[in-house]
Design a protein around this motif. Structure first.
Motif, PDB file in Angstrom:
ATOM      1  N   ARG A 285       0.895  -1.279   0.343  1.00 29.14           N
ATOM      2  CA  ARG A 285       0.085  -0.267   0.122  1.00 29.14           C
ATOM      3  C   ARG A 285       0.710   1.198  -0.110  1.00 29.14           C
ATOM      4  NH1 ARG A 285      -3.002   1.029   4.338  1.00 29.14           N
ATOM      5  NH2 ARG A 285      -1.672  -0.079   5.972  1.00 29.14           N
ATOM      6  N   PHE A 286       1.997   1.229   0.614  1.00 28.30           N
ATOM      7  CA  PHE A 286       3.008   2.393   0.825  1.00 28.30           C
ATOM      8  C   PHE A 286       4.097   1.975  -0.280  1.00 28.30           C
ATOM      9  CE2 PHE A 286       1.999   4.204   5.271  1.00 28.30           C
ATOM     10  CZ  PHE A 286       0.425   3.988   4.974  1.00 28.30           C
ATOM     11  N   THR A 287       4.619   3.316  -0.838  1.00 29.18           N
ATOM     12  CA  THR A 287       5.684   2.907  -1.627  1.00 29.18           C
ATOM     13  C   THR A 287       6.850   4.298  -1.170  1.00 29.18           C
ATOM     14  OG1 THR A 287       4.361   2.443  -3.425  1.00 29.18           O
ATOM     15  CG2 THR A 287       6.771   3.126  -3.756  1.00 29.18           C
ATOM     16  N   ALA A 288       7.825   3.935  -1.058  1.00 32.20           N
ATOM     17  CA  ALA A 288       8.986   5.060  -0.565  1.00 32.20           C
ATOM     18  C   ALA A 288       9.807   5.103  -1.917  1.00 32.20           C
ATOM     19  CB  ALA A 288       9.936   4.619   0.505  1.00 32.20           C
ATOM     20  N   SER A 289      10.319   6.389  -2.050  1.00 35.16           N
ATOM     21  CA  SER A 289      11.060   6.755  -3.144  1.00 35.16           C
ATOM     22  C   SER A 289      12.024   8.167  -2.834  1.00 35.16           C
ATOM     23  CB  SER A 289      10.123   7.221  -4.368  1.00 35.16           C
ATOM     24  OG  SER A 289       9.347   8.292  -4.212  1.00 35.16           O
ATOM     25  N   LYS A 290      12.679   8.379  -3.452  1.00 30.94           N
ATOM     26  CA  LYS A 290      13.922   9.450  -3.437  1.00 30.94           C
ATOM     27  C   LYS A 290      14.423   9.975  -4.449  1.00 30.94           C
ATOM     28  CE  LYS A 290      17.727   6.224  -2.318  1.00 30.94           C
ATOM     29  NZ  LYS A 290      18.261   6.325  -3.772  1.00 30.94           N
TER      30      LYS A 290
END
Length: 119
Positions: free
Chosen positions: A64-69
């Protein structure tokens, strides 16, 4: 310092995108993590993304959650979809050296942004 933004109120099933602006750090070799803390509960790690792009997610948010940078923009994001009332909490970003991890042993923290999910 780290500055979070993007929190707010949303109905269950909705989405929010949190941002973490990083300033004062010239190296791109840091790991970024997102934590949350609800009233009366301990702070818990929800997502982390390492300098190599590797990610870790808590079981409660995986899928459900997606981390990016983007190091060039000195910004990290946490895309939160299919939100549930139990996701309501103050959300914090943190950075430190090392691999992606959800433990709280990060040296640099933001002030937090509130996320409220109503049923």
């Amino acid at each position: 310092p780290l500055v979070e933004s993007g929190g707010g109120s949303v109905q269950a099933g909705g989405s929010l995108r949190l941002s973490c602006s990083v300033s004062g750090y010239t190296s791109s070799s840091y790991c970024t993590a997102w934590f949350r803390q609800a009233p009366g509960k301990e702070r818990e790690g929800v997502a982390s993304i390492g300098s190599d792009g590797s990610t870790k997610y808590a079981d409660s948010v995986a899928g459900r959650f997606t981390a990016s940078k983007d190091y060039a923009k000195a910004t990290a994001w946490l895309q939160m979809d299919a939100l549930k009332p139990e996701d309501s909490a103050m959300y914090y970003c943190a950075i430190d050296w090392g691999i992606a991890r959800l433990s709280t042993d990060y040296n640099y923290w933001g002030e937090g942004t509130q996320v409220t999910v109503s049923s």
